[in-house]
Scaffold this motif. Structure first.
Motif, PDB file in Angstrom:
ATOM      1  N   GLU A  52       0.836  -1.207   0.000  1.00 52.53           N
ATOM      2  CA  GLU A  52       0.000   0.000   0.000  1.00 52.53           C
ATOM      3  C   GLU A  52       0.870   1.255   0.000  1.00 52.53           C
ATOM      4  O   GLU A  52       0.576   2.222  -0.712  1.00 52.53           O
ATOM      5  CB  GLU A  52      -0.924   0.006   1.223  1.00 52.53           C
ATOM      6  CG  GLU A  52      -2.054  -1.000   1.142  1.00 52.53           C
ATOM      7  CD  GLU A  52      -2.870  -1.089   2.433  1.00 52.53           C
ATOM      8  OE1 GLU A  52      -2.578  -0.347   3.390  1.00 52.53           O
ATOM      9  OE2 GLU A  52      -3.801  -1.914   2.474  1.00 52.53           O
ATOM     10  N   LEU A  53       1.944   1.233   0.785  1.00 56.61           N
ATOM     11  CA  LEU A  53       2.849   2.381   0.833  1.00 56.61           C
ATOM     12  C   LEU A  53       3.552   2.594  -0.501  1.00 56.61           C
ATOM     13  O   LEU A  53       3.716   3.730  -0.955  1.00 56.61           O
ATOM     14  CB  LEU A  53       3.879   2.200   1.953  1.00 56.61           C
ATOM     15  CG  LEU A  53       3.338   2.280   3.377  1.00 56.61           C
ATOM     16  CD1 LEU A  53       4.434   1.908   4.375  1.00 56.61           C
ATOM     17  CD2 LEU A  53       2.785   3.657   3.682  1.00 56.61           C
ATOM     18  N   VAL A  54       3.960   1.501  -1.135  1.00 63.13           N
ATOM     19  CA  VAL A  54       4.600   1.606  -2.451  1.00 63.13           C
ATOM     20  C   VAL A  54       3.622   2.212  -3.452  1.00 63.13           C
ATOM     21  O   VAL A  54       3.967   3.113  -4.222  1.00 63.13           O
ATOM     22  CB  VAL A  54       5.102   0.227  -2.945  1.00 63.13           C
ATOM     23  CG1 VAL A  54       5.483   0.264  -4.410  1.00 63.13           C
ATOM     24  CG2 VAL A  54       6.290  -0.236  -2.102  1.00 63.13           C
ATOM     25  N   SER A  55       2.391   1.732  -3.433  1.00 66.89           N
ATOM     26  CA  SER A  55       1.373   2.240  -4.347  1.00 66.89           C
ATOM     27  C   SER A  55       1.131   3.730  -4.118  1.00 66.89           C
ATOM     28  O   SER A  55       1.063   4.518  -5.066  1.00 66.89           O
ATOM     29  CB  SER A  55       0.077   1.445  -4.156  1.00 66.89           C
ATOM     30  OG  SER A  55      -0.933   1.939  -4.988  1.00 66.89           O
ATOM     31  N   LYS A  56       1.011   4.126  -2.864  1.00 62.22           N
ATOM     32  CA  LYS A  56       0.795   5.538  -2.518  1.00 62.22           C
ATOM     33  C   LYS A  56       2.000   6.370  -2.949  1.00 62.22           C
ATOM     34  O   LYS A  56       1.848   7.471  -3.494  1.00 62.22           O
ATOM     35  CB  LYS A  56       0.556   5.668  -1.003  1.00 62.22           C
ATOM     36  CG  LYS A  56       0.305   7.067  -0.537  1.00 62.22           C
ATOM     37  CD  LYS A  56      -1.016   7.591  -1.014  1.00 62.22           C
ATOM     38  CE  LYS A  56      -1.312   8.935  -0.392  1.00 62.22           C
ATOM     39  NZ  LYS A  56      -2.510   9.545  -0.913  1.00 62.22           N
ATOM     40  N   GLY A  57       3.194   5.841  -2.738  1.00 62.40           N
ATOM     41  CA  GLY A  57       4.417   6.535  -3.138  1.00 62.40           C
ATOM     42  C   GLY A  57       4.486   6.747  -4.639  1.00 62.40           C
ATOM     43  O   GLY A  57       4.867   7.816  -5.115  1.00 62.40           O
ATOM     44  N   GLU A  58       4.104   5.729  -5.400  1.00 61.77           N
ATOM     45  CA  GLU A  58       4.092   5.855  -6.862  1.00 61.77           C
ATOM     46  C   GLU A  58       3.107   6.931  -7.298  1.00 61.77           C
ATOM     47  O   GLU A  58       3.408   7.744  -8.180  1.00 61.77           O
ATOM     48  CB  GLU A  58       3.726   4.522  -7.517  1.00 61.77           C
ATOM     49  CG  GLU A  58       4.837   3.495  -7.451  1.00 61.77           C
ATOM     50  CD  GLU A  58       4.405   2.125  -7.956  1.00 61.77           C
ATOM     51  OE1 GLU A  58       3.186   1.851  -8.018  1.00 61.77           O
ATOM     52  OE2 GLU A  58       5.293   1.333  -8.299  1.00 61.77           O
TER      53      GLU A  58
END
Length: 122
Positions: A52-58
């Motif tokens: 989820e954090l990776v997705s939000k970061g992207e």
């Protein structure tokens, strides 16, 4: 009363000690199972949170990149417009200067011609 009748037999003590030992091992095994289950649960949740954090970061990176890209394009256009205006200004100044130089060259040639004519007549 004989003392031997009241005292627990060695076999009973041994069985009790073995059961205490096995209960301890069972408690250790249960706590190990609980720890493993908790670890698996946390690990699974950690991976989910990480994704989820990776997705939000992207998403933020793309959003920020587009904003920066737009700002850079604006600044480049602004700089280009300034450069073109300055270049045009310099061209105008140079054409005036080169016009003066051309006129001075022309006048210099005419003066030279008149000098030669005057020298011949003199």
């Amino acid at each position: 009363m004989p003392i031997e009748d009241d005292a627990p037999s060695a076999e009973k003590i041994e069985n009790l000690a073995k059961k205490i030992w096995l209960a301890g091992l069972g408690a250790y095994g249960r706590s190990l199972d609980n720890v493993q289950t908790g670890y698996d649960k946390i690990s699974g949740e950690s991976l989910k949170v990480f994704e989820e954090l990776v997705s939000k970061g992207e998403a933020l990176q793309n959003e920020t990149a587009n904003e920066v890209k737009d700002k850079v394009k604006g600044k480049v256009k602004e700089g280009k417009d300034r450069f073109e205006a300055r270049a045009e200004e310099l061209k105008t100044k140079l054409s005036i200067t080169s016009g003066i130089n051309t006129k001075l060259d022309s006048l210099s040639k005419k003066i030279d011609q008149l000098s030669k004519k005057l020298t011949k007549k003199a």
